[in-house]
Design a protein around this motif. Structure first.
Motif, PDB file in Angstrom:
ATOM      1  N   ARG A  81       0.813  -1.225   0.000  1.00 57.15           N
ATOM      2  CA  ARG A  81       0.000   0.000   0.000  1.00 57.15           C
ATOM      3  C   ARG A  81       0.837   1.261   0.000  1.00 57.15           C
ATOM      4  NH1 ARG A  81      -3.337  -0.115   5.035  1.00 57.15           N
ATOM      5  NH2 ARG A  81      -1.867  -1.740   5.673  1.00 57.15           N
ATOM      6  N   ALA A  82       2.066   1.182   0.505  1.00 57.31           N
ATOM      7  CA  ALA A  82       2.897   2.381   0.599  1.00 57.31           C
ATOM      8  C   ALA A  82       4.366   2.007   0.525  1.00 57.31           C
ATOM      9  CB  ALA A  82       2.613   3.112   1.918  1.00 57.31           C
ATOM     10  N   ASP A  83       5.157   2.920  -0.073  1.00 56.08           N
ATOM     11  CA  ASP A  83       6.607   2.749  -0.080  1.00 56.08           C
ATOM     12  C   ASP A  83       7.310   4.003   0.445  1.00 56.08           C
ATOM     13  OD1 ASP A  83       6.244   4.528  -2.133  1.00 56.08           O
ATOM     14  OD2 ASP A  83       7.024   3.225  -3.696  1.00 56.08           O
ATOM     15  N   THR A  84       6.510   4.995   0.854  1.00 56.38           N
ATOM     16  CA  THR A  84       7.036   6.220   1.454  1.00 56.38           C
ATOM     17  C   THR A  84       6.255   6.501   2.728  1.00 56.38           C
ATOM     18  OG1 THR A  84       7.600   7.114  -0.719  1.00 56.38           O
ATOM     19  CG2 THR A  84       7.507   8.671   1.108  1.00 56.38           C
ATOM     20  N   PHE A  85       6.969   6.770   3.808  1.00 55.50           N
ATOM     21  CA  PHE A  85       6.329   6.954   5.109  1.00 55.50           C
ATOM     22  C   PHE A  85       6.740   8.280   5.725  1.00 55.50           C
ATOM     23  CE2 PHE A  85       6.419   2.492   4.265  1.00 55.50           C
ATOM     24  CZ  PHE A  85       5.246   1.980   4.795  1.00 55.50           C
ATOM     25  N   CYS A  86       5.767   8.957   6.309  1.00 54.33           N
ATOM     26  CA  CYS A  86       6.026  10.187   7.053  1.00 54.33           C
ATOM     27  C   CYS A  86       5.539   9.972   8.486  1.00 54.33           C
ATOM     28  CB  CYS A  86       5.306  11.371   6.417  1.00 54.33           C
ATOM     29  SG  CYS A  86       5.570  12.940   7.287  1.00 54.33           S
ATOM     30  N   LEU A  87       6.482   9.877   9.401  1.00 50.36           N
ATOM     31  CA  LEU A  87       6.150   9.689  10.807  1.00 50.36           C
ATOM     32  C   LEU A  87       6.240  11.029  11.517  1.00 50.36           C
ATOM     33  CD1 LEU A  87       8.177   6.426  11.607  1.00 50.36           C
ATOM     34  CD2 LEU A  87       5.907   6.655  10.592  1.00 50.36           C
ATOM     35  N   VAL A  88       5.189  11.380  12.228  1.00 47.98           N
ATOM     36  CA  VAL A  88       5.152  12.654  12.951  1.00 47.98           C
ATOM     37  C   VAL A  88       5.367  12.355  14.427  1.00 47.98           C
ATOM     38  CG1 VAL A  88       3.850  14.776  13.350  1.00 47.98           C
ATOM     39  CG2 VAL A  88       3.530  13.488  11.224  1.00 47.98           C
ATOM     40  N   THR A  89       6.606  12.510  14.859  1.00 45.49           N
ATOM     41  CA  THR A  89       6.973  12.157  16.226  1.00 45.49           C
ATOM     42  C   THR A  89       8.342  12.725  16.563  1.00 45.49           C
ATOM     43  OG1 THR A  89       7.316  10.307  17.767  1.00 45.49           O
ATOM     44  CG2 THR A  89       8.045   9.992  15.497  1.00 45.49           C
ATOM     45  N   SER A  95      13.325   4.912  16.028  1.00 44.09           N
ATOM     46  CA  SER A  95      14.534   4.844  15.212  1.00 44.09           C
ATOM     47  C   SER A  95      14.684   3.475  14.557  1.00 44.09           C
ATOM     48  CB  SER A  95      15.774   5.147  16.068  1.00 44.09           C
ATOM     49  OG  SER A  95      15.695   6.436  16.634  1.00 44.09           O
ATOM     50  N   TYR A  96      14.428   2.415  15.311  1.00 43.94           N
ATOM     51  CA  TYR A  96      14.579   1.064  14.767  1.00 43.94           C
ATOM     52  C   TYR A  96      13.560   0.808  13.668  1.00 43.94           C
ATOM     53  CZ  TYR A  96      15.369  -3.969  14.594  1.00 43.94           C
ATOM     54  OH  TYR A  96      15.663  -5.243  14.169  1.00 43.94           O
ATOM     55  N   LEU A  97      12.327   1.299  13.853  1.00 46.52           N
ATOM     56  CA  LEU A  97      11.310   1.150  12.810  1.00 46.52           C
ATOM     57  C   LEU A  97      11.776   1.833  11.529  1.00 46.52           C
ATOM     58  CD1 LEU A  97       8.482   0.495  11.703  1.00 46.52           C
ATOM     59  CD2 LEU A  97       7.684   2.641  12.742  1.00 46.52           C
ATOM     60  N   CYS A  98      12.326   3.033  11.649  1.00 46.32           N
ATOM     61  CA  CYS A  98      12.815   3.749  10.467  1.00 46.32           C
ATOM     62  C   CYS A  98      13.888   2.949   9.742  1.00 46.32           C
ATOM     63  CB  CYS A  98      13.380   5.113  10.878  1.00 46.32           C
ATOM     64  SG  CYS A  98      12.151   6.278  11.478  1.00 46.32           S
ATOM     65  N   ARG A  99      14.798   2.380  10.500  1.00 45.92           N
ATOM     66  CA  ARG A  99      15.876   1.609   9.872  1.00 45.92           C
ATOM     67  C   ARG A  99      15.333   0.372   9.164  1.00 45.92           C
ATOM     68  NH1 ARG A  99      18.494   2.743  14.882  1.00 45.92           N
ATOM     69  NH2 ARG A  99      18.318   0.558  15.538  1.00 45.92           N
ATOM     70  N   LYS A 100      14.366  -0.318   9.774  1.00 45.42           N
ATOM     71  CA  LYS A 100      13.788  -1.516   9.161  1.00 45.42           C
ATOM     72  C   LYS A 100      13.017  -1.169   7.885  1.00 45.42           C
ATOM     73  CE  LYS A 100      14.071  -5.085  10.408  1.00 45.42           C
ATOM     74  NZ  LYS A 100      15.135  -6.096  10.138  1.00 45.42           N
ATOM     75  N   LEU A 101      12.277  -0.065   7.897  1.00 44.07           N
ATOM     76  CA  LEU A 101      11.545   0.340   6.705  1.00 44.07           C
ATOM     77  C   LEU A 101      12.507   0.671   5.569  1.00 44.07           C
ATOM     78  CD1 LEU A 101       8.807   2.642   8.305  1.00 44.07           C
ATOM     79  CD2 LEU A 101       8.431   0.414   7.235  1.00 44.07           C
ATOM     80  N   ARG A 102      13.579   1.365   5.882  1.00 45.03           N
ATOM     81  CA  ARG A 102      14.553   1.742   4.858  1.00 45.03           C
ATOM     82  C   ARG A 102      15.300   0.521   4.328  1.00 45.03           C
ATOM     83  NH1 ARG A 102      18.242   6.299   7.066  1.00 45.03           N
ATOM     84  NH2 ARG A 102      18.807   6.527   4.868  1.00 45.03           N
ATOM     85  N   VAL A 108      11.669   7.125   4.221  1.00 45.55           N
ATOM     86  CA  VAL A 108      11.094   7.527   5.509  1.00 45.55           C
ATOM     87  C   VAL A 108      11.484   8.964   5.825  1.00 45.55           C
ATOM     88  CG1 VAL A 108      10.921   7.041   7.974  1.00 45.55           C
ATOM     89  CG2 VAL A 108      11.254   5.159   6.350  1.00 45.55           C
ATOM     90  N   CYS A 109      10.486   9.791   6.109  1.00 41.31           N
ATOM     91  CA  CYS A 109      10.763  11.136   6.596  1.00 41.31           C
ATOM     92  C   CYS A 109      10.121  11.300   7.967  1.00 41.31           C
ATOM     93  CB  CYS A 109      10.260  12.203   5.624  1.00 41.31           C
ATOM     94  SG  CYS A 109       8.473  12.348   5.492  1.00 41.31           S
ATOM     95  N   ILE A 110      10.711  12.149   8.760  1.00 35.98           N
ATOM     96  CA  ILE A 110      10.228  12.427  10.115  1.00 35.98           C
ATOM     97  C   ILE A 110       9.897  13.904  10.225  1.00 35.98           C
ATOM     98  CG2 ILE A 110      10.819  12.496  12.577  1.00 35.98           C
ATOM     99  CD1 ILE A 110      10.486   9.679  11.652  1.00 35.98           C
ATOM    100  N   VAL A 111       8.752  14.212  10.805  1.00 40.72           N
ATOM    101  CA  VAL A 111       8.405  15.587  11.159  1.00 40.72           C
ATOM    102  C   VAL A 111       8.359  15.643  12.682  1.00 40.72           C
ATOM    103  CG1 VAL A 111       6.719  17.440  10.992  1.00 40.72           C
ATOM    104  CG2 VAL A 111       7.057  15.890   9.058  1.00 40.72           C
ATOM    105  N   CYS A 124      16.281   8.432   9.570  1.00 45.98           N
ATOM    106  CA  CYS A 124      15.347   8.631   8.462  1.00 45.98           C
ATOM    107  C   CYS A 124      16.066   9.195   7.246  1.00 45.98           C
ATOM    108  CB  CYS A 124      14.204   9.553   8.888  1.00 45.98           C
ATOM    109  SG  CYS A 124      14.724  11.241   9.296  1.00 45.98           S
ATOM    110  N   ASP A 125      15.354   9.255   6.112  1.00 44.67           N
ATOM    111  CA  ASP A 125      15.928   9.831   4.892  1.00 44.67           C
ATOM    112  C   ASP A 125      15.925  11.350   4.946  1.00 44.67           C
ATOM    113  OD1 ASP A 125      16.373   7.502   2.907  1.00 44.67           O
ATOM    114  OD2 ASP A 125      14.371   7.112   3.691  1.00 44.67           O
ATOM    115  N   GLN A 126      14.911  11.914   5.567  1.00 43.68           N
ATOM    116  CA  GLN A 126      14.807  13.366   5.635  1.00 43.68           C
ATOM    117  C   GLN A 126      14.050  13.763   6.905  1.00 43.68           C
ATOM    118  OE1 GLN A 126      13.576  14.919   1.889  1.00 43.68           O
ATOM    119  NE2 GLN A 126      14.127  17.027   2.374  1.00 43.68           N
ATOM    120  N   PHE A 127      14.591  14.756   7.598  1.00 40.63           N
ATOM    121  CA  PHE A 127      13.964  15.232   8.827  1.00 40.63           C
ATOM    122  C   PHE A 127      13.479  16.658   8.629  1.00 40.63           C
ATOM    123  CE2 PHE A 127      14.112  17.517  12.889  1.00 40.63           C
ATOM    124  CZ  PHE A 127      13.275  16.716  13.646  1.00 40.63           C
ATOM    125  N   PHE A 128      12.212  16.906   8.967  1.00 37.39           N
ATOM    126  CA  PHE A 128      11.622  18.238   8.872  1.00 37.39           C
ATOM    127  C   PHE A 128      11.302  18.724  10.284  1.00 37.39           C
ATOM    128  CE2 PHE A 128      10.392  15.978   4.973  1.00 37.39           C
ATOM    129  CZ  PHE A 128      10.955  16.820   4.015  1.00 37.39           C
TER     130      PHE A 128
END
Length: 251
Positions: A81-89, A95-102, A108-111, A124-128
């Motif tokens: 369903r998705a290959d790009t994730f934006c986690l707002v946290t 951190s481990y979830l981000c590494r596993k997804l990548r 993976v981007c984080i806001v 993550c790939d990009q931090f906002f």
């Protein structure tokens, strides 16, 4: 995906703008416990069309919402369903979830807030970063461009929508959108149609008419901070206006 137990409600609009640059935001979910989701988060999730994911705490000190977020993120990846994730946290536990997804090929981007630890920023790939103190708002909550109009008359211009006069406004989010989209382009500009699509993804109700303009091009041209260019292949592009030094201005 919103970690509602960890971030304030005011971060949501910024997160949607950041996430929209990667494409349509198709899975919108907010995770939290009963105390969190029954308060002001309820209004935000309903207004922004997020699915609330309520997780009861089975024991004191156990954050079941974090586990639910992680599991459903992996599920969305594995079922395609998705290959790009934006986690707002701002919680470094993700951190481990981000590494596993990548590792599985996802982007993976984080806001998060300024307090976000380096462990999460670097996972993550990009931090906002969203900073509450840096947000300027008008009385109705709309961010506005602090620059003065080019002429005094420009500020007083009005257009008509449904027979009612509307003052021409220049919201700051348009400058932020161009900064975001043009910053990653080698030419330092973004096509006008792509800018319009991005604005629609962040807010489906967006229309230049609501801000007193007959179209997006006319709206962009009222900004001192933006420039427009007619492309040889047709259409228009938008970029940031070059900064003029104080010495040049005074000469």
């Amino acid at each position: 995906m919103l970690d509602c137990d960890n971030v304030p409600t005011e971060i949501v609009e910024h997160a949607l703008r950041m996430g929209a640059q990667f494409g349509r935001v198709v899975v919108r979910r907010g995770y939290g416990n009963h105390a969190t989701l029954s308060n002001k988060w309820q209004d935000v999730l309903v207004r922004q069309a997020f699915t609330p994911c309520l997780q009861y705490q089975y024991a004191s000190g156990k954050n079941t919402a974090d586990i639910a977020l992680a599991l459903e993120a992996l599920e969305a990846l594995f079922d395609g369903r998705a290959d790009t994730f934006c986690l707002v946290t701002s919680d470094s536990d993700f951190s481990y979830l981000c590494r596993k997804l990548r590792e599985r090929g996802a982007t993976v981007c984080i806001v998060g807030e300024p307090k976000t630890p380096d462990a999460l920023r670097n996972a993550c790939d990009q931090f906002f970063e969203w900073d509450r103190s840096a947000k300027e708002a008008s009385e109705d909550g709309e961010a506005v461009e602090p620059e003065t109009p080019k002429t005094g008359a420009a500020k007083e211009e009005i257009s008509r929508t449904d027979g009612k006069p509307l003052p021409k406004r220049r919201p700051l989010f348009l400058v932020e959108a161009v900064t975001l989209l043009a910053g990653d382009a080698s030419e330092g500009k973004v096509r006008l149609d792509a800018l319009g699509q991005y604005l629609k993804r962040t807010d489906p109700s967006f229309s230049p008419n609501l801000y007193g303009h007959s179209g997006l091009l006319n709206m962009v041209k009222t900004y001192d901070l933006l420039t427009t260019q007619r492309e040889e292949t047709g259409g228009w592009s938008v970029g940031l206006a070059p900064k003029t030094s104080t010495a040049t201005q005074s000469s």
